[in-house]
Design a protein around this motif. Sequence first.
Motif, PDB file in Angstrom:
ATOM      1  N   TRP A  19       1.272 -23.824  -2.137  1.00 14.80           N
ATOM      2  CA  TRP A  19       2.405 -23.074  -2.677  1.00 14.80           C
ATOM      3  C   TRP A  19       3.518 -22.960  -1.633  1.00 14.80           C
ATOM      4  O   TRP A  19       3.233 -22.824  -0.444  1.00 14.80           O
ATOM      5  CB  TRP A  19       1.964 -21.654  -3.054  1.00 14.80           C
ATOM      6  N   PRO A  20       4.777 -22.977  -2.043  1.00 19.05           N
ATOM      7  CA  PRO A  20       5.885 -22.755  -1.100  1.00 19.05           C
ATOM      8  C   PRO A  20       6.138 -21.256  -0.916  1.00 19.05           C
ATOM      9  O   PRO A  20       7.228 -20.743  -1.190  1.00 19.05           O
ATOM     10  CB  PRO A  20       7.066 -23.455  -1.791  1.00 19.05           C
ATOM     11  N   LEU A  21       5.087 -20.530  -0.455  1.00 20.79           N
ATOM     12  CA  LEU A  21       5.158 -19.079  -0.338  1.00 20.79           C
ATOM     13  C   LEU A  21       5.286 -18.653   1.118  1.00 20.79           C
ATOM     14  O   LEU A  21       4.801 -19.328   2.034  1.00 20.79           O
ATOM     15  CB  LEU A  21       3.900 -18.437  -0.927  1.00 20.79           C
ATOM     16  N   VAL A  22       5.927 -17.509   1.312  1.00 16.02           N
ATOM     17  CA  VAL A  22       5.985 -16.884   2.635  1.00 16.02           C
ATOM     18  C   VAL A  22       5.243 -15.553   2.551  1.00 16.02           C
ATOM     19  O   VAL A  22       5.312 -14.854   1.532  1.00 16.02           O
ATOM     20  CB  VAL A  22       7.434 -16.657   3.109  1.00 16.02           C
ATOM     21  N   ALA A  23       4.518 -15.227   3.604  1.00 14.91           N
ATOM     22  CA  ALA A  23       3.742 -13.987   3.633  1.00 14.91           C
ATOM     23  C   ALA A  23       4.644 -12.801   3.932  1.00 14.91           C
ATOM     24  O   ALA A  23       5.616 -12.911   4.687  1.00 14.91           O
ATOM     25  CB  ALA A  23       2.643 -14.086   4.690  1.00 14.91           C
ATOM     26  N   GLY A  24       4.312 -11.665   3.339  1.00 15.15           N
ATOM     27  CA  GLY A  24       5.006 -10.433   3.674  1.00 15.15           C
ATOM     28  C   GLY A  24       4.661  -9.998   5.091  1.00 15.15           C
ATOM     29  O   GLY A  24       3.606 -10.354   5.616  1.00 15.15           O
ATOM     30  N   ASP A  25       5.532  -9.237   5.704  1.00 15.88           N
ATOM     31  CA  ASP A  25       5.271  -8.791   7.083  1.00 15.88           C
ATOM     32  C   ASP A  25       5.467  -7.287   7.247  1.00 15.88           C
ATOM     33  O   ASP A  25       5.625  -6.799   8.364  1.00 15.88           O
ATOM     34  CB  ASP A  25       6.157  -9.558   8.078  1.00 15.88           C
ATOM     35  N   GLU A  26       5.431  -6.551   6.132  1.00 13.87           N
ATOM     36  CA  GLU A  26       5.596  -5.108   6.206  1.00 13.87           C
ATOM     37  C   GLU A  26       4.746  -4.435   5.141  1.00 13.87           C
ATOM     38  O   GLU A  26       4.731  -4.851   3.981  1.00 13.87           O
ATOM     39  CB  GLU A  26       7.073  -4.733   6.020  1.00 13.87           C
ATOM     40  N   LEU A  27       4.019  -3.388   5.537  1.00 17.36           N
ATOM     41  CA  LEU A  27       3.193  -2.618   4.619  1.00 17.36           C
ATOM     42  C   LEU A  27       3.991  -1.427   4.103  1.00 17.36           C
ATOM     43  O   LEU A  27       4.482  -0.611   4.890  1.00 17.36           O
ATOM     44  CB  LEU A  27       1.920  -2.138   5.320  1.00 17.36           C
ATOM     45  N   ASN A  28       4.106  -1.318   2.791  1.00 17.71           N
ATOM     46  CA  ASN A  28       4.852  -0.237   2.163  1.00 17.71           C
ATOM     47  C   ASN A  28       3.878   0.841   1.693  1.00 17.71           C
ATOM     48  O   ASN A  28       3.102   0.632   0.762  1.00 17.71           O
ATOM     49  CB  ASN A  28       5.660  -0.784   0.979  1.00 17.71           C
ATOM     50  N   VAL A  29       3.899   1.996   2.356  1.00 15.16           N
ATOM     51  CA  VAL A  29       3.145   3.174   1.910  1.00 15.16           C
ATOM     52  C   VAL A  29       4.170   4.140   1.333  1.00 15.16           C
ATOM     53  O   VAL A  29       5.081   4.570   2.036  1.00 15.16           O
ATOM     54  CB  VAL A  29       2.357   3.823   3.061  1.00 15.16           C
ATOM     55  N   PHE A  30       4.032   4.479   0.061  1.00 19.23           N
ATOM     56  CA  PHE A  30       5.100   5.200  -0.623  1.00 19.23           C
ATOM     57  C   PHE A  30       4.578   6.492  -1.262  1.00 19.23           C
ATOM     58  O   PHE A  30       3.399   6.621  -1.589  1.00 19.23           O
ATOM     59  CB  PHE A  30       5.756   4.310  -1.687  1.00 19.23           C
ATOM     60  N   ASP A  31       5.492   7.428  -1.439  1.00 18.96           N
ATOM     61  CA  ASP A  31       5.180   8.707  -2.060  1.00 18.96           C
ATOM     62  C   ASP A  31       5.260   8.604  -3.579  1.00 18.96           C
ATOM     63  O   ASP A  31       6.132   7.908  -4.124  1.00 18.96           O
ATOM     64  CB  ASP A  31       6.152   9.787  -1.584  1.00 18.96           C
ATOM     65  N   THR A  32       4.366   9.300  -4.259  1.00 17.65           N
ATOM     66  CA  THR A  32       4.426   9.467  -5.706  1.00 17.65           C
ATOM     67  C   THR A  32       4.137  10.930  -6.010  1.00 17.65           C
ATOM     68  O   THR A  32       3.781  11.705  -5.117  1.00 17.65           O
ATOM     69  CB  THR A  32       3.382   8.585  -6.425  1.00 17.65           C
ATOM     70  N   GLU A  33       4.254  11.312  -7.257  1.00 20.95           N
ATOM     71  CA  GLU A  33       3.965  12.699  -7.621  1.00 20.95           C
ATOM     72  C   GLU A  33       2.489  13.034  -7.467  1.00 20.95           C
ATOM     73  O   GLU A  33       2.105  14.211  -7.441  1.00 20.95           O
ATOM     74  CB  GLU A  33       4.395  12.975  -9.059  1.00 20.95           C
ATOM     75  N   TRP A  34       1.630  12.011  -7.335  1.00 23.16           N
ATOM     76  CA  TRP A  34       0.201  12.237  -7.164  1.00 23.16           C
ATOM     77  C   TRP A  34      -0.235  12.141  -5.702  1.00 23.16           C
ATOM     78  O   TRP A  34      -1.360  12.493  -5.372  1.00 23.16           O
ATOM     79  CB  TRP A  34      -0.581  11.227  -7.990  1.00 23.16           C
ATOM     80  N   GLY A  35       0.607  11.650  -4.840  1.00 21.90           N
ATOM     81  CA  GLY A  35       0.267  11.465  -3.443  1.00 21.90           C
ATOM     82  C   GLY A  35       0.717  10.103  -2.947  1.00 21.90           C
ATOM     83  O   GLY A  35       1.381   9.349  -3.660  1.00 21.90           O
ATOM     84  N   LYS A  36       0.343   9.756  -1.739  1.00 18.94           N
ATOM     85  CA  LYS A  36       0.759   8.484  -1.144  1.00 18.94           C
ATOM     86  C   LYS A  36      -0.141   7.349  -1.623  1.00 18.94           C
ATOM     87  O   LYS A  36      -1.354   7.520  -1.783  1.00 18.94           O
ATOM     88  CB  LYS A  36       0.719   8.569   0.385  1.00 18.94           C
ATOM     89  N   MET A  37       0.487   6.176  -1.822  1.00 18.78           N
ATOM     90  CA  MET A  37      -0.227   4.998  -2.298  1.00 18.78           C
ATOM     91  C   MET A  37       0.234   3.762  -1.539  1.00 18.78           C
ATOM     92  O   MET A  37       1.280   3.773  -0.886  1.00 18.78           O
ATOM     93  CB  MET A  37       0.033   4.768  -3.788  1.00 18.78           C
TER      94      MET A  37
END
Length: 291
Positions: free
Chosen positions: A132-150
């Motif tokens: 595949w002509p894919l590039v890997a992500g290089d950042e982890l996104n930890v985000f807030d929701t109304e139920w907590g972090k995911m």
Amino acid sequence: MKKLTIATTQYGLTDIRTEEEFWTGIDMKVREAAEQGASMIVFPEYMTAHLLSLEPSMLHDEACYFLNGLTDKYIEFFRELSQECDIAILAGTHICLEGENKYSNKAFLFFSDGRVETQSKIHLTPEEQIRWPLVAGDELNVFDTEWGKMAILTCYDIEFPELARAAAVRGAELILCPSYTDNSFGYHRVRHCAQARAIENQLFVVLSGLVGSLSEDRPQVDMGFCQAGIFTPCDLPFEADGILQVGETNENRTVLAEIDFYMLRENRERGAVAPFFDRRPELYEHQKTLL
């Protein structure tokens, strides 16, 4: 602390005749989950690749170009559906352009207030790296929701304990894992690692996947193997096997469960073991040369 009723999908790769049939099928699954009280639904990795079955067989770079051309419609469709049904939708992953002639395998989580969180797959499989002509992500996104972090760890990402641990250290109590595995070997790697991540980090992991097969082979996506589930630590107050709910293997269906974050807090405070809190980072620091 809120409870979350979550739906996770075993999305069936069935023969479809039109693009509209694809979108209508998803619309029905989302509305059905919302009617059953779900506040979030999780679709699998490479779900939009189902649309490749409507086209002549393509090379991987051609398939990426085709799927990227659907990005605007994909975003508009799920944004509107999320708002209309008042449900958060992890719309699987979608191939979209990421720089010149490079593409990302990216998960999109749509919220009913219009917010969208994204996560590019960080660890590409050998096939994704080579074919595949894919590039890997290089950042982890930890985000807030109304139920907590995911956080979102896509398929192969769940097989790397460092990534889930990083999410947990940053406060994540739920990991969403959209996956695509085409045989039982791949599925069980992902499944066992999902449960391991739930145990060692004392958090919830929700797994979705593709199931079924197409009558005509497609080199990108033609068959899937999965038993979707919601997993917990293997400790009180949860069940001994760490399974909150699972589906029937390879059936085209949606699995629902209620996630109680108070129970997770109870586990972290009074469980028989505390692998997340008993870790010894000062010791691991001296072992970095071995990593």
